[in-house]
Design an enzyme around this catalytic site. Structure first.
Site, PDB file in Angstrom:
ATOM      1  N   CYS A 127       0.663  -1.189   0.174  1.00 15.99           N
ATOM      2  CA  CYS A 127       0.090   0.142  -0.349  1.00 15.99           C
ATOM      3  C   CYS A 127       0.991   1.387  -0.054  1.00 15.99           C
ATOM      4  CB  CYS A 127      -0.968  -0.187   1.148  1.00 15.99           C
ATOM      5  SG  CYS A 127      -2.200   1.189   1.232  1.00 15.99           S
ATOM      6  N   GLY A 128       1.251   1.608  -1.041  1.00 17.02           N
ATOM      7  CA  GLY A 128       2.153   3.186  -1.165  1.00 17.02           C
ATOM      8  C   GLY A 128       0.972   4.092  -1.427  1.00 17.02           C
TER       9      GLY A 128
END
Length: 288
Positions: A127-128
Site C-alpha cells: 500500500c504505497g
C-alpha cells in the site's frame, strides 16, 4: 494520492464512543545543559482512522483524532471520490477499541465510481499510493485554477505569525503540521492541525467546503514542505496561492506552473521564495 495502511480489524470499544484525546502526558527523562531531569511531556496522539463509504472500508490512515468530519470530506474531495461536497450526505464518527471508523454516506454515482476503482485494485499487495491503479492517475493534471487572489508579501509573512500563535496542539507537543486559510483581508480564518501534513490539508479542504469562504481570493498556508500532493490538493480546493515554510519539490513546482498556482516557499519574516506564478504576490522592491 493517499498513503495508507492495511486495514486492521477493529472492534467496538466497551467503554463507549468517547472522543479520543489529541495528546497524552508521559514521564520523560530530559537532558539539558549537562543535567538530567525527570518531567512530564505532552505527546501527540495518532490513531488508525478508517474511511468507510456506504458501508465499505476504503482506506485506513494514521491521523490526529480531531476535526475528522473535515478530514473525511476534504479527503473525499481531494482524492476525487466525490466531485462536490453535496455528494456527501452524512458523516458519522464511530470510536472503536483499536481506532476510529468514519462512516460516510455518499451519492450512488460516486459510490459506483469508487467500487470500480476498488475492483481494479483487487488482488494487489502492499500500500504505497492506495486507491491509485496507474502511473497516469498518480500524475493526473488538474484544470488550471482560476483565482483573482492578490497579496502583499508582508501580509503572507505576517499570516504565518498568526498561524504559529494558533497552533494549539503544536504548542503542546511540537509534533504536528498545520494548514490554514488566509482571507484577502489578511485574516487567518481557519486552522487545522494533524501529525500528517497531507491530513492537515485535507482537514482544511473539508472545512473550506462547508464554510462559505471565498476560495477565489484566498491562500493556503502550510507549515511543511510543499510536495506534489500538497499542490494537487490545493488545486482541488481551487485556491490560487500555496505558501509553505519549507521548500517545494521540483515536481511540485512543475505542477504549480501547469495548474496556475502561485507557489511560495521558505516564508519567513522579511523573506520568501516564489517558484511559480509570482503575479499574485505584490511587493515594492524591484528585482535585483
Amino acid at each position: 494520492m493517499m498513503r495508507c495502511m492495511q486495514s486492521p480489524e477493529v472492534h467496538p470499544a466497551a467503554a463507549g464512543d468517547a472522543e479520543p484525546p489529541t495528546h497524552s502526558t508521559f514521564a520523560v527523562s530530559r537532558w539539558r545543559r549537562g543535567e538530567l531531569m525527570l518531567s512530564p511531556d505532552e505527546v501527540a496522539e495518532e490513531v488508525p482512522v478508517a474511511l468507510v463509504y456506504n458501508g465499505i472500508s476504503h482506506a485506513v490512515m494514521l491521523a490526529t483524532p480531531a476535526d475528522l468530519e473535515d478530514f473525511a470530506l476534504g479527503f473525499s474531495l481531494s482524492e476525487g471520490i466525490v466531485t462536490r461536497a453535496s455528494d456527501v450526505y452524512d458523516i458519522e464518527i464511530d470510536t472503536r477499541e483499536h481506532g476510529i471508523a468514519v462512516q460516510l454516506e455518499i451519492a450512488s454515482e460516486a459510490f459506483m465510481r469508487l467500487k470500480d476503482r476498488r475492483r481494479s485494485l483487487a488482488g494487489r499487495t502492499g500500500c504505497g499510493l492506495c486507491g491509485t491503479e496507474s502511473l497516469e492517475q498518480v500524475m493526473r493534471l488538474p484544470a488550471p485554477v482560476r483565482s483573482d487572489a492578490s497579496f502583499h508579501t508582508d501580509v503572507i509573512q505576517a499570516a504565518f505569525v498568526q498561524l504559529q500563535l494558533r497552533q494549539e496542539l503544536q504548542q503542546h507537543t511540537g509534533a504536528t503540521h498545520a494548514a490554514a486559510w488566509l482571507r484577502a483581508d489578511g485574516h487567518v480564518s481557519l486552522v487545522r492541525e494533524d501529525v500528517g501534513r497531507h491530513n492537515a490539508l485535507d482537514k482544511l479542504a473539508g472545512a473550506l467546503a462547508s464554510s462559505g469562504e471565498d476560495i477565489s481570493s484566498g491562500a493556503v498556508l502550510v507549515t511543511s514542505r510543499a510536495s506534489y500532493e500538497m499542490v494537487l490538493k490545493t488545486a482541488a480546493i481551487g485556491a490560487g496561492v500555496l505558501a509553505a515554510v519549507s521548500a517545494p519539490t521540483a515536481l511540485a513546482v512543475r505542477l504549480a506552473e501547469q495548474a496556475s498556482i502561485t507557489l511560495a516557499g521558505f516564508v519567513r519574516a522579511g523573506a520568501h521564495v516564489v517558484y511559480a506564478h509570482p503575479q499574485r504576490l505584490q511587493h515594492e522592491a524591484s528585482l535585483a
